[in-house]
Scaffold this motif. Sequence first.
Motif, PDB file in Angstrom:
ATOM      1  N   MET A  53     -23.843 -20.621  63.592  1.00 14.30           N
ATOM      2  CA  MET A  53     -24.995 -21.331  63.050  1.00 14.30           C
ATOM      3  C   MET A  53     -26.200 -20.427  63.222  1.00 14.30           C
ATOM      4  O   MET A  53     -26.324 -19.715  64.221  1.00 14.30           O
ATOM      5  N   ALA A  54     -27.098 -20.478  62.242  1.00 16.79           N
ATOM      6  CA  ALA A  54     -28.263 -19.602  62.275  1.00 16.79           C
ATOM      7  C   ALA A  54     -29.429 -20.263  61.561  1.00 16.79           C
ATOM      8  O   ALA A  54     -29.239 -21.161  60.725  1.00 16.79           O
ATOM      9  N   TYR A  55     -30.617 -19.816  61.887  1.00 21.69           N
ATOM     10  CA  TYR A  55     -31.810 -20.180  61.129  1.00 21.69           C
ATOM     11  C   TYR A  55     -32.107 -19.042  60.164  1.00 21.69           C
ATOM     12  O   TYR A  55     -32.234 -17.882  60.579  1.00 21.69           O
ATOM     13  N   ALA A  95     -34.919  -5.616  57.822  1.00 24.02           N
ATOM     14  CA  ALA A  95     -35.941  -6.404  58.515  1.00 24.02           C
ATOM     15  C   ALA A  95     -35.344  -7.733  58.988  1.00 24.02           C
ATOM     16  O   ALA A  95     -34.540  -8.350  58.286  1.00 24.02           O
ATOM     17  N   VAL A  96     -35.749  -8.161  60.176  1.00 24.43           N
ATOM     18  CA  VAL A  96     -35.234  -9.410  60.747  1.00 24.43           C
ATOM     19  C   VAL A  96     -35.869 -10.599  60.033  1.00 24.43           C
ATOM     20  O   VAL A  96     -37.094 -10.721  59.967  1.00 24.43           O
ATOM     21  N   ILE A  97     -35.044 -11.487  59.496  1.00 27.63           N
ATOM     22  CA  ILE A  97     -35.538 -12.670  58.785  1.00 27.63           C
ATOM     23  C   ILE A  97     -34.968 -13.971  59.352  1.00 27.63           C
ATOM     24  O   ILE A  97     -35.257 -15.056  58.846  1.00 27.63           O
ATOM     25  N   GLY A  98     -34.187 -13.867  60.406  1.00 24.39           N
ATOM     26  CA  GLY A  98     -33.612 -15.062  61.010  1.00 24.39           C
ATOM     27  C   GLY A  98     -32.812 -14.711  62.248  1.00 24.39           C
ATOM     28  O   GLY A  98     -32.778 -13.556  62.677  1.00 24.39           O
ATOM     29  N   MET A  99     -32.167 -15.721  62.821  1.00 22.54           N
ATOM     30  CA  MET A  99     -31.475 -15.520  64.084  1.00 22.54           C
ATOM     31  C   MET A  99     -30.272 -16.447  64.201  1.00 22.54           C
ATOM     32  O   MET A  99     -30.329 -17.621  63.819  1.00 22.54           O
ATOM     33  N   VAL A 100     -29.175 -15.902  64.717  1.00 26.52           N
ATOM     34  CA  VAL A 100     -28.007 -16.715  65.056  1.00 26.52           C
ATOM     35  C   VAL A 100     -28.293 -17.454  66.355  1.00 26.52           C
ATOM     36  O   VAL A 100     -28.756 -16.862  67.328  1.00 26.52           O
ATOM     37  N   GLY A 129     -31.469 -26.207  73.521  1.00 31.55           N
ATOM     38  CA  GLY A 129     -31.745 -24.983  74.245  1.00 31.55           C
ATOM     39  C   GLY A 129     -31.233 -23.754  73.523  1.00 31.55           C
ATOM     40  O   GLY A 129     -31.536 -22.622  73.898  1.00 31.55           O
ATOM     41  N   HIS A 130     -30.453 -23.973  72.469  1.00 40.27           N
ATOM     42  CA  HIS A 130     -29.887 -22.887  71.668  1.00 40.27           C
ATOM     43  C   HIS A 130     -30.264 -23.108  70.199  1.00 40.27           C
ATOM     44  O   HIS A 130     -31.052 -22.369  69.633  1.00 40.27           O
ATOM     45  N   ASP A 131     -29.693 -24.146  69.590  1.00 41.02           N
ATOM     46  CA  ASP A 131     -30.001 -24.458  68.190  1.00 41.02           C
ATOM     47  C   ASP A 131     -31.251 -25.324  68.054  1.00 41.02           C
ATOM     48  O   ASP A 131     -31.826 -25.409  66.968  1.00 41.02           O
ATOM     49  N   LEU A 132     -31.645 -25.982  69.124  1.00 39.17           N
ATOM     50  CA  LEU A 132     -32.835 -26.812  69.142  1.00 39.17           C
ATOM     51  C   LEU A 132     -33.713 -26.393  70.314  1.00 39.17           C
ATOM     52  O   LEU A 132     -33.220 -26.212  71.428  1.00 39.17           O
ATOM     53  N   THR A 133     -35.019 -26.271  70.065  1.00 37.61           N
ATOM     54  CA  THR A 133     -35.988 -25.886  71.098  1.00 37.61           C
ATOM     55  C   THR A 133     -37.299 -26.621  70.836  1.00 37.61           C
ATOM     56  O   THR A 133     -37.470 -27.245  69.777  1.00 37.61           O
ATOM     57  N   PRO A 134     -38.262 -26.531  71.755  1.00 37.27           N
ATOM     58  CA  PRO A 134     -39.556 -27.167  71.517  1.00 37.27           C
ATOM     59  C   PRO A 134     -40.317 -26.579  70.329  1.00 37.27           C
ATOM     60  O   PRO A 134     -41.295 -27.166  69.863  1.00 37.27           O
ATOM     61  N   GLU A 135     -39.878 -25.419  69.838  1.00 39.73           N
ATOM     62  CA  GLU A 135     -40.522 -24.813  68.670  1.00 39.73           C
ATOM     63  C   GLU A 135     -39.820 -25.197  67.371  1.00 39.73           C
ATOM     64  O   GLU A 135     -40.250 -24.798  66.284  1.00 39.73           O
TER      65      GLU A 135
END
Length: 370
Positions: free
Chosen positions: A326-328, A306-311, A237-243
């Motif tokens: 942790m971030a993507y 520019a946004v290239i990822g997310m914590v 729900g945070h680091d892992l999602t259906p996407e």
Amino acid sequence: MTDTIAPLPLNDWHVAQGARMVPFAGYSMPIQYEGIMAEHLWTRANAGLFDVSHMGQLNLVGDGAAEALEAIVPGAMTTLKPGKIRYTLLLNDKGGILDDLMVTNAAKHLYLVVNGATKHDDIAYMQANLPETVTLVHRTDDALLALQGPKAVTAFARLVPGAAELYFMESGPFEWGGVPLGVSRSGYTGEDGFEISVPAAHVQKLADALLAMDEVKPVGLGARDSLRLEAGLPLYGHDLTPETLPVEADLSFALSKARRETGNFAGAAQVLAQYPDKAMRKRVGLAIEGRQPVREGAEVVDHDGAVIGMVTSGGFSPTLERPIAMAYIPADLAIPGTTISLRQRNKIIASTVTTMPFVPNGYHRRPKSA
């Protein structure tokens, strides 16, 4: 699903121990007792007792249960030996992660532990995708405790001596004073320890017996989160999602060679298209400069802003005494030592890609020669 907040079997026990209760995954749960920092450090040095009865405990029963489960998870279930545990992922038809779970071969059935916030959706999904020959049983009459830390085995062995013979990711049926227990040497803190399935009618007696030991203190959700973050473990729900797909989530280890070769699991085409190194983004650990924690939702930005990822997870590490996250981020930046810029509340914060776990784990692994 309902918005009703339900009590756990140990609700009154938590309150009596001075817990601050909060709603989580549909239940009233203890977030802390004496304080998150103190509970975190106690678990790293001693043994923390966690109530994780909100998790879903399921039995998969019937001929072909392992084969049926393999159709919707990428883990090798048919080769899982009795008493062994395997981490795997529940995937949708596009390879997105619906949940991560632990599967145990309990000899006469498969025993699954799924996340509390997703368990009802997991059950519905599995029931819709399992053959009629396989029955899914939701064990609603059982509670689940976790005893974690370097002194967990010392404490628990006083009650159940045989459990000390288990190694990491092994499980077995035990008995304590006539009460049946399902014990696995596993957990969500990076430390040695056990997860203990116990009939809800007896869970308070077991909790009292453990808490009576000098090594053991109760620990809440707050420290559970900071411990798993230090261990580099993702939170659904945070680091892992259906996407999120397994390779970009840095969970390639959950894709066994045999299953990659057969490719007969949900979303296999999309998952294998990223394997082993073709994902465009990657989950990484970040060491944050300064003392200000970076929280979920902070943006990873390039030199132009520019946004290239997310914590996806972040906080202060009590063990390391510094903030971590942790971030993507883009896969070409996911190299330890790479400097990454973060933006939180319009402030730019420097960070560095680092290996995970942030804190070395203390798992009691079986020697390779054994």
